[in-house]
Design a protein around this motif. Structure first.
Motif, PDB file in Angstrom:
ATOM      1  N   ASP A 101       0.855  -1.190   0.000  1.00  0.00           N
ATOM      2  CA  ASP A 101       0.000   0.000   0.000  1.00  0.00           C
ATOM      3  C   ASP A 101       0.892   1.242   0.000  1.00  0.00           C
ATOM      4  O   ASP A 101       2.117   1.113  -0.002  1.00  0.00           O
ATOM      5  CB  ASP A 101      -0.891  -0.030   1.265  1.00  0.00           C
ATOM      6  CG  ASP A 101      -2.215   0.693   1.041  1.00  0.00           C
ATOM      7  OD1 ASP A 101      -2.261   1.617   0.207  1.00  0.00           O
ATOM      8  OD2 ASP A 101      -3.192   0.312   1.716  1.00  0.00           O
ATOM      9  N   ALA A 102       0.261   2.411   0.072  1.00  0.00           N
ATOM     10  CA  ALA A 102       1.049   3.648   0.132  1.00  0.00           C
ATOM     11  C   ALA A 102       1.939   3.627   1.374  1.00  0.00           C
ATOM     12  O   ALA A 102       1.625   2.973   2.373  1.00  0.00           O
ATOM     13  CB  ALA A 102       0.121   4.855   0.148  1.00  0.00           C
ATOM     14  N   VAL A 103       3.038   4.337   1.283  1.00  0.00           N
ATOM     15  CA  VAL A 103       4.043   4.321   2.350  1.00  0.00           C
ATOM     16  C   VAL A 103       4.122   5.701   2.980  1.00  0.00           C
ATOM     17  O   VAL A 103       4.097   6.713   2.288  1.00  0.00           O
ATOM     18  CB  VAL A 103       5.426   3.966   1.736  1.00  0.00           C
ATOM     19  CG1 VAL A 103       6.524   4.069   2.782  1.00  0.00           C
ATOM     20  CG2 VAL A 103       5.390   2.581   1.113  1.00  0.00           C
ATOM     21  N   LEU A 123       3.196   8.225   0.214  1.00  0.00           N
ATOM     22  CA  LEU A 123       3.731   8.010  -1.130  1.00  0.00           C
ATOM     23  C   LEU A 123       3.102   6.783  -1.779  1.00  0.00           C
ATOM     24  O   LEU A 123       3.167   5.690  -1.237  1.00  0.00           O
ATOM     25  CB  LEU A 123       5.243   7.779  -1.065  1.00  0.00           C
ATOM     26  CG  LEU A 123       6.114   8.913  -0.539  1.00  0.00           C
ATOM     27  CD1 LEU A 123       7.563   8.448  -0.454  1.00  0.00           C
ATOM     28  CD2 LEU A 123       5.999  10.135  -1.427  1.00  0.00           C
ATOM     29  N   ALA A 124       2.508   6.993  -2.976  1.00  0.00           N
ATOM     30  CA  ALA A 124       2.003   5.852  -3.750  1.00  0.00           C
ATOM     31  C   ALA A 124       3.112   5.325  -4.646  1.00  0.00           C
ATOM     32  O   ALA A 124       3.022   4.228  -5.185  1.00  0.00           O
ATOM     33  CB  ALA A 124       0.810   6.282  -4.588  1.00  0.00           C
ATOM     34  N   MET A 134       9.852   2.883  -6.573  1.00  0.00           N
ATOM     35  CA  MET A 134       8.970   2.320  -5.543  1.00  0.00           C
ATOM     36  C   MET A 134       7.521   2.496  -5.991  1.00  0.00           C
ATOM     37  O   MET A 134       7.156   3.536  -6.529  1.00  0.00           O
ATOM     38  CB  MET A 134       9.217   3.046  -4.204  1.00  0.00           C
ATOM     39  CG  MET A 134       8.503   2.436  -3.022  1.00  0.00           C
ATOM     40  SD  MET A 134       6.758   2.906  -2.896  1.00  0.00           S
ATOM     41  CE  MET A 134       6.906   4.458  -2.022  1.00  0.00           C
ATOM     42  N   LEU A 135       6.706   1.441  -5.783  1.00  0.00           N
ATOM     43  CA  LEU A 135       5.289   1.507  -6.155  1.00  0.00           C
ATOM     44  C   LEU A 135       4.425   0.892  -5.062  1.00  0.00           C
ATOM     45  O   LEU A 135       4.838  -0.080  -4.415  1.00  0.00           O
ATOM     46  CB  LEU A 135       5.052   0.717  -7.448  1.00  0.00           C
ATOM     47  CG  LEU A 135       5.745   1.222  -8.714  1.00  0.00           C
ATOM     48  CD1 LEU A 135       5.707   0.151  -9.799  1.00  0.00           C
ATOM     49  CD2 LEU A 135       5.099   2.514  -9.210  1.00  0.00           C
ATOM     50  N   TYR A 151      -5.611   8.890 -13.421  1.00  0.00           N
ATOM     51  CA  TYR A 151      -4.571   8.595 -12.437  1.00  0.00           C
ATOM     52  C   TYR A 151      -3.860   7.299 -12.783  1.00  0.00           C
ATOM     53  O   TYR A 151      -4.503   6.280 -13.045  1.00  0.00           O
ATOM     54  CB  TYR A 151      -5.208   8.495 -11.043  1.00  0.00           C
ATOM     55  CG  TYR A 151      -4.251   8.037  -9.958  1.00  0.00           C
ATOM     56  CD1 TYR A 151      -3.176   8.830  -9.577  1.00  0.00           C
ATOM     57  CD2 TYR A 151      -4.420   6.810  -9.316  1.00  0.00           C
ATOM     58  CE1 TYR A 151      -2.290   8.407  -8.587  1.00  0.00           C
ATOM     59  CE2 TYR A 151      -3.549   6.377  -8.325  1.00  0.00           C
ATOM     60  CZ  TYR A 151      -2.482   7.184  -7.970  1.00  0.00           C
ATOM     61  OH  TYR A 151      -1.603   6.765  -7.002  1.00  0.00           O
ATOM     62  N   ASN A 152      -2.531   7.322 -12.801  1.00  0.00           N
ATOM     63  CA  ASN A 152      -1.769   6.100 -13.030  1.00  0.00           C
ATOM     64  C   ASN A 152      -0.390   6.232 -12.398  1.00  0.00           C
ATOM     65  O   ASN A 152       0.485   6.943 -12.880  1.00  0.00           O
ATOM     66  CB  ASN A 152      -1.623   5.795 -14.526  1.00  0.00           C
ATOM     67  CG  ASN A 152      -1.011   4.428 -14.748  1.00  0.00           C
ATOM     68  OD1 ASN A 152       0.156   4.204 -14.472  1.00  0.00           O
ATOM     69  ND2 ASN A 152      -1.817   3.476 -15.207  1.00  0.00           N
ATOM     70  N   VAL A 153      -0.202   5.505 -11.294  1.00  0.00           N
ATOM     71  CA  VAL A 153       1.045   5.648 -10.523  1.00  0.00           C
ATOM     72  C   VAL A 153       2.257   5.122 -11.284  1.00  0.00           C
ATOM     73  O   VAL A 153       3.352   5.684 -11.186  1.00  0.00           O
ATOM     74  CB  VAL A 153       0.917   4.973  -9.135  1.00  0.00           C
ATOM     75  CG1 VAL A 153       0.815   3.467  -9.242  1.00  0.00           C
ATOM     76  CG2 VAL A 153       2.111   5.332  -8.242  1.00  0.00           C
TER      77      VAL A 153
END
Ligand SMILES: [Zn+2]
Length: 262
Positions: A101-103, A123-124, A134-135, A151-153
């Motif tokens: 998940d997000a950090v 952070l995503a 990182m993702l 939206y696209n990380v």
């Protein structure tokens, strides 16, 4: 010689380590913006993804196991921006670190009078020069749906990788010559300033307001919409669309128009 060697190695990888049909179909089904591309683009994307998977190293964090379908999902989205630029643009790093998940990251900021401020940031994803990308897997997994709001990380972070390739996070990727660099700066800066004014005025924007943070974020956020909701970007920001289309050597809105016509 090196080119020859690379071509041979790539041909061997494509023959021996091709992404299986079923897994590739599942990936296209989950991320519909991939399916809106021409059959040629999708085929080339599959090959690039195979080569990307052979070259990069995935690491799951906090107990996350990175299964094949996760790695293929990341590879396919990461390869979109370099579909016509080539994988060599990603030569500067090896590792892809995937969190469930997000950090939360502890940040430090020193203000003009030298006072140090600490704050937390969600952070995503994150990209750094020469370092791993990182993702957050949750964000990657949801990107089929979040494409609806542009939206696209994965695209976001890998566009940072392209921007960072020359060492500077300045919203300007390596361009072939000075005139193209100047054209890039004039168009991107103009679009960025208008966008910041719209965000400041509280207007609803097609692009994520996060893009107003800095011009390199604006480049990454605009690229997200370019790849996952290209017709929206073409409709609202034709000059920005044309700029990105010229750099990435792609016209993703054309694929979307063709699939709508079918
Ligand atoms: Zn960013």
């Amino acid at each position: 010689m090196i080119d020859w060697w690379r071509r041979r190695r790539d041909a061997r990888t494509l023959r021996d380590r091709a992404i299986p049909d079923a897994l590739w179909r599942v990936t296209l089904g989950r991320y519909p913006f991939l399916l809106q591309r021409s059959a040629d683009d999708v085929q080339r994307l599959r090959e690039l993804s195979t080569l990307f998977l052979a070259d990069k190293e995935f690491a799951g964090m906090q107990g996350l196991e990175v299964h094949d379908e996760m790695a293929v999902a990341i590879a396919a989205q990461a390869c979109l921006p370099v579909l016509n630029l080539g994988l060599a643009w990603y030569d500067g790093f090896k590792g892809i670190v995937v969190h469930p998940d997000a950090v939360r990251a502890r940040r430090e900021h020193v203000d003009e009078i030298g006072v140090v401020h600490h704050y937390d940031e969600e952070l995503a994803g994150e990209a750094m020069h020469g370092g791993p990308v990182m993702l957050s897997w949750r964000d990657v997994a949801e990107s089929g749906v979040s494409a609806e709001w542009g939206y696209n990380v994965v695209v976001h972070e890998f566009v940072h990788v392209l921007d960072l390739r020359d060492g500077a996070a300045d919203g300007v990727p390596a361009l072939p010559d000075r005139p193209s660099r100047e054209r890039w700066l004039v168009t991107l800066t103009g679009e960025y300033e208008r966008f910041c004014a719209a965000v400041d005025a509280g207007d609803e924007t097609l692009l994520d307001p996060y893009g107003a943070e800095a011009i390199d974020e604006f480049f990454a956020v605009a690229a997200e919409v370019f790849f996952v909701a290209p017709q929206d970007l073409l409709g609202e920001h034709p000059a920005l669309y044309a700029l990105l289309s010229g750099f990435f050597l792609q016209d993703p809105a054309r694929g979307a128009r063709e699939s709508l016509a079918q």
